[in-house]
Design an enzyme around this catalytic site. Structure first.
Site, PDB file in Angstrom:
ATOM      1  N   LYS A 176      11.905   3.246  -3.651  1.00 46.95           N
ATOM      2  CA  LYS A 176      11.412   2.038  -4.303  1.00 46.95           C
ATOM      3  C   LYS A 176      12.407   1.521  -5.356  1.00 46.95           C
ATOM      4  O   LYS A 176      13.388   2.195  -5.680  1.00 46.95           O
ATOM      5  CB  LYS A 176      10.059   2.335  -4.952  1.00 46.95           C
ATOM      6  N   TYR A 178       1.654  -3.570   2.748  1.00 47.44           N
ATOM      7  CA  TYR A 178       0.490  -3.137   1.969  1.00 47.44           C
ATOM      8  C   TYR A 178      -0.754  -3.929   2.348  1.00 47.44           C
ATOM      9  O   TYR A 178      -1.598  -4.204   1.498  1.00 47.44           O
ATOM     10  CB  TYR A 178       0.783  -3.294   0.475  1.00 47.44           C
ATOM     11  N   PHE A 237      -5.315  -4.522  -8.012  1.00 45.51           N
ATOM     12  CA  PHE A 237      -3.998  -4.030  -8.434  1.00 45.51           C
ATOM     13  C   PHE A 237      -2.857  -4.578  -7.585  1.00 45.51           C
ATOM     14  O   PHE A 237      -1.688  -4.382  -7.914  1.00 45.51           O
ATOM     15  CB  PHE A 237      -3.952  -2.496  -8.423  1.00 45.51           C
ATOM     16  N   ARG A 251       5.680  14.209   2.694  1.00 42.48           N
ATOM     17  CA  ARG A 251       4.665  13.944   1.670  1.00 42.48           C
ATOM     18  C   ARG A 251       4.534  15.115   0.700  1.00 42.48           C
ATOM     19  O   ARG A 251       4.348  14.921  -0.496  1.00 42.48           O
ATOM     20  CB  ARG A 251       3.335  13.563   2.315  1.00 42.48           C
ATOM     21  N   THR A 259       0.839  11.351  -6.013  1.00 41.26           N
ATOM     22  CA  THR A 259       1.201   9.944  -6.213  1.00 41.26           C
ATOM     23  C   THR A 259       1.558   9.659  -7.666  1.00 41.26           C
ATOM     24  O   THR A 259       2.546   8.992  -7.958  1.00 41.26           O
ATOM     25  CB  THR A 259       0.048   9.028  -5.759  1.00 41.26           C
ATOM     26  N   ARG A 308       8.567  13.544  -7.151  1.00 39.46           N
ATOM     27  CA  ARG A 308       7.860  12.858  -8.236  1.00 39.46           C
ATOM     28  C   ARG A 308       7.669  13.762  -9.443  1.00 39.46           C
ATOM     29  O   ARG A 308       7.735  13.299 -10.582  1.00 39.46           O
ATOM     30  CB  ARG A 308       6.524  12.331  -7.726  1.00 39.46           C
ATOM     31  N   ASN A 356       6.634   5.468  -8.960  1.00 36.29           N
ATOM     32  CA  ASN A 356       6.670   6.851  -8.495  1.00 36.29           C
ATOM     33  C   ASN A 356       7.784   7.100  -7.478  1.00 36.29           C
ATOM     34  O   ASN A 356       7.721   8.035  -6.707  1.00 36.29           O
ATOM     35  CB  ASN A 356       5.308   7.270  -7.947  1.00 36.29           C
ATOM     36  N   HIS A 386       7.918   5.883  -1.338  1.00 33.41           N
ATOM     37  CA  HIS A 386       6.756   5.707  -0.462  1.00 33.41           C
ATOM     38  C   HIS A 386       7.037   6.485   0.810  1.00 33.41           C
ATOM     39  O   HIS A 386       8.173   6.499   1.298  1.00 33.41           O
ATOM     40  CB  HIS A 386       6.547   4.232  -0.099  1.00 33.41           C
ATOM     41  N   GLU A 399       4.638   1.116  10.097  1.00 29.26           N
ATOM     42  CA  GLU A 399       5.584   0.868   9.013  1.00 29.26           C
ATOM     43  C   GLU A 399       7.036   0.915   9.494  1.00 29.26           C
ATOM     44  O   GLU A 399       7.855   0.099   9.067  1.00 29.26           O
ATOM     45  CB  GLU A 399       5.358   1.874   7.883  1.00 29.26           C
TER      46      GLU A 399
END
Length: 152
Positions: free
Chosen positions: A9, A49, A57, A85, A91, A102, A112, A115, A126
């Protein structure tokens, strides 16, 4: 073998953590089979998303993801979705275990760093948003036989 999408990100790019994060995936024995830097547009953000667009949000999420370039990667490996993951951690960086990406580098819920797809259907959807099939360069590293048994 499984494929998953990983996005570094804007905060990972801006903080110069790209190489550190990528090296963790490589050291784990995962194959990066496609990678590119790009600027996410509002349209791509809404597609990616889609399940969050109507949530309160979402405007902040979109604003963040389009704020600077990202790095998109297609990653392949045994149980790649679960493995990636777990490598990311919780998260919210404040809740992520030390040793995870993270946990080591984030102290935020939104910022964070990374993704990753959360399941096979999400990964397929995706990956198609970020890569054309002709951009995928699957390969079998010669060191694979030193990383896992032939029957794994």
């Amino acid at each position: 073998m499984q494929r998953t999408l990983v996005l570094l990100k804007p905060d990972a790019v801006q903080r110069r953590l790209m190489g550190e994060i990528i090296s963790r995936f490589e050291k784990k024995g995962l194959n990066i089979i496609a990678m590119k830097m790009l600027q996410v547009t509002p349209t791509l953000a809404k597609e990616h998303y889609a399940e969050h667009v109507e949530k309160p949000f979402y405007p902040g999420l979109e604003s963040f993801i389009i704020s600077a370039p990202i790095v998109a990667m297609a990653i392949e490996g045994l149980e790649a979705i679960r493995v990636v993951r777990e490598m990311l951690g919780a998260t919210n960086g404040l809740n992520a275990a030390a040793g995870t990406i993270r946990g080591d580098f984030s102290s935020s819920r939104q910022m964070n760093l990374v993704h990753a797809s959360d399941g096979e259907e999400a990964a397929a959807r995706e990956l198609a948003l970020y890569f054309n099939e002709d951009e995928i360069c699957a390969y079998n590293p010669v060191l694979t036989s030193f990383m896992r048994a032939a029957d794994e």
